[in-house]
Motif scaffolding. Structure first.
Motif, mmCIF file in Angstrom:
data_model
loop_
_atom_site.group_PDB
_atom_site.id
_atom_site.type_symbol
_atom_site.label_atom_id
_atom_site.label_comp_id
_atom_site.label_asym_id
_atom_site.label_seq_id
_atom_site.Cartn_x
_atom_site.Cartn_y
_atom_site.Cartn_z
ATOM 1 N N ALA A 1 -5.103 0.681 2.448
ATOM 2 C CA ALA A 1 -5.359 1.577 1.319
ATOM 3 C C ALA A 1 -4.059 1.973 0.627
ATOM 4 O O ALA A 1 -3.995 2.062 -0.614
ATOM 5 N N LEU A 2 -3.014 2.220 1.400
ATOM 6 C CA LEU A 2 -1.727 2.560 0.809
ATOM 7 C C LEU A 2 -1.198 1.399 -0.029
ATOM 8 O O LEU A 2 -0.757 1.582 -1.163
ATOM 9 N N ARG A 3 -1.254 0.216 0.525
ATOM 10 C CA ARG A 3 -0.707 -0.949 -0.179
ATOM 11 C C ARG A 3 -1.473 -1.265 -1.456
ATOM 12 O O ARG A 3 -0.903 -1.745 -2.440
ATOM 13 N N SER A 4 -2.771 -0.999 -1.466
ATOM 14 C CA SER A 4 -3.593 -1.307 -2.643
ATOM 15 C C SER A 4 -3.686 -0.139 -3.621
ATOM 16 O O SER A 4 -4.430 -0.205 -4.611
ATOM 17 N N ASP A 5 -2.958 0.935 -3.350
ATOM 18 C CA ASP A 5 -2.979 2.146 -4.185
ATOM 19 C C ASP A 5 -4.358 2.798 -4.233
ATOM 20 O O ASP A 5 -4.671 3.519 -5.182
ATOM 21 N N SER A 6 -5.174 2.544 -3.216
ATOM 22 C CA SER A 6 -6.508 3.137 -3.197
ATOM 23 C C SER A 6 -6.600 4.349 -2.263
ATOM 24 O O SER A 6 -7.649 4.994 -2.194
ATOM 25 N N TYR A 7 -5.516 4.681 -1.580
ATOM 26 C CA TYR A 7 -5.522 5.830 -0.679
ATOM 27 C C TYR A 7 -5.683 7.114 -1.502
ATOM 28 O O TYR A 7 -4.934 7.356 -2.449
ATOM 29 N N GLU A 8 -6.674 7.926 -1.138
ATOM 30 C CA GLU A 8 -6.961 9.197 -1.829
ATOM 31 C C GLU A 8 -7.044 8.990 -3.345
ATOM 32 O O GLU A 8 -6.584 9.821 -4.125
ATOM 33 N N ARG A 9 -7.669 7.886 -3.758
ATOM 34 C CA ARG A 9 -7.678 7.533 -5.180
ATOM 35 C C ARG A 9 -8.316 8.607 -6.049
ATOM 36 O O ARG A 9 -7.790 8.948 -7.116
ATOM 37 N N LYS A 10 -9.436 9.154 -5.613
ATOM 38 C CA LYS A 10 -10.120 10.135 -6.452
ATOM 39 C C LYS A 10 -9.265 11.375 -6.680
ATOM 40 O O LYS A 10 -9.184 11.890 -7.791
ATOM 41 N N GLU A 11 -8.624 11.857 -5.603
ATOM 42 C CA GLU A 11 -7.754 13.023 -5.754
ATOM 43 C C GLU A 11 -6.545 12.695 -6.625
ATOM 44 O O GLU A 11 -6.130 13.512 -7.461
ATOM 45 N N CYS A 12 -5.976 11.505 -6.420
ATOM 46 C CA CYS A 12 -4.810 11.101 -7.216
ATOM 47 C C CYS A 12 -5.167 11.000 -8.694
ATOM 48 O O CYS A 12 -4.390 11.437 -9.564
#
Length: 231
Positions: free
Chosen positions: A32-43
């Motif tokens: 998720a970190l590598r794909s920039d999808s970690y905590e995407r909604k909050e970000c």
């Protein structure tokens, strides 16, 4: 890539440097970190509503990702972050250091509606699975520590936040209605309806509305809800 070249000690995510850690940056979290999808909604939400110079109160510091993102990309004046899991505190500090973040005031404590004694917190081999719930997988507990509580009203008076970012795994239903949030301009809250039910969700909405904030659908998605004053 040159096979002889040394491997980087960092992952890159949304322009941030995230230190690799054998017990934290593994499996789905690493992907998720590598794909920039970690905590995407909050970000995505904070990218829409947080402004340079804001003062942020973060409830649930996690791995330090959001506080770092707020500091580096939104250029907020200050973040005061509360994280209950003591095992994550050194890692959060390492994330801040890797990105040159110096404006985050990090507390290993729980905010509570009223003063009270420290709370037992159970650290597990999987650090991200640590919690106050001893009965879920007790065999994986490596140590139990006492985490201090701080009254919410005291924290609000000290921080005077303009922005609230909250992800506290269901505690939002009891904590947020106990606070005076009238000084906020924006709140980004991850709800946990699977634990707090419809009554808990309604309690959060009511607390924000009492503070003069309205639901802002353009920066909300699924369980991540954003409230904004004066739009």
């Amino acid at each position: 890539m040159d096979p002889a070249a040394p491997r980087s000690p960092f992952l890159r995510s949304r322009g941030l440097l995230i230190p690799k850690h054998p017990q934290i940056t593994t499996g789905r979290l690493r992907a998720a970190l590598r794909s920039d999808s970690y905590e995407r909604k909050e970000c995505d939400a904070v990218a829409r509503v947080v402004q340079e110079g804001d003062v942020v109160l973060e409830l649930g510091g996690g791995i330090g990702y959001m506080s770092t993102l707020l500091s580096v990309t939104r250029r907020v004046a200050r973040v005061t972050s509360y994280e209950a899991n003591p095992a994550l505190i050194p890692y959060i500090r390492s994330v801040h250091a890797a990105n040159g973040v110096t404006n985050v005031d990090l507390h290993n404590a729980l905010l509570s509606p009223e003063p009270g004694p420290p709370v037992a917190f159970h650290v597990r081999r999987n650090l991200l699975a640590s919690s106050m719930d001893r009965d879920s997988d007790p065999d994986s507990i490596t140590r139990t520590v006492q985490v201090p509580r701080q009254p919410l009203a005291e924290a609000l008076a000290q921080v005077c936040p303009t922005v609230l970012v909250c992800d506290i795994e269901g505690a939002e239903a009891d904590l947020l209605p106990a606070g005076d949030w009238s000084g906020l301009r924006v709140a980004v809250i991850e709800l946990h309806p699977q634990w707090i039910g419809q009554a808990g969700v309604q309690a959060v909405f009511d607390a924000m509305h009492r503070a003069g904030l309205s639901y802002y659908p353009k920066a909300s998605e699924a369980k991540v809800v954003t409230f904004r004053k004066g739009w």
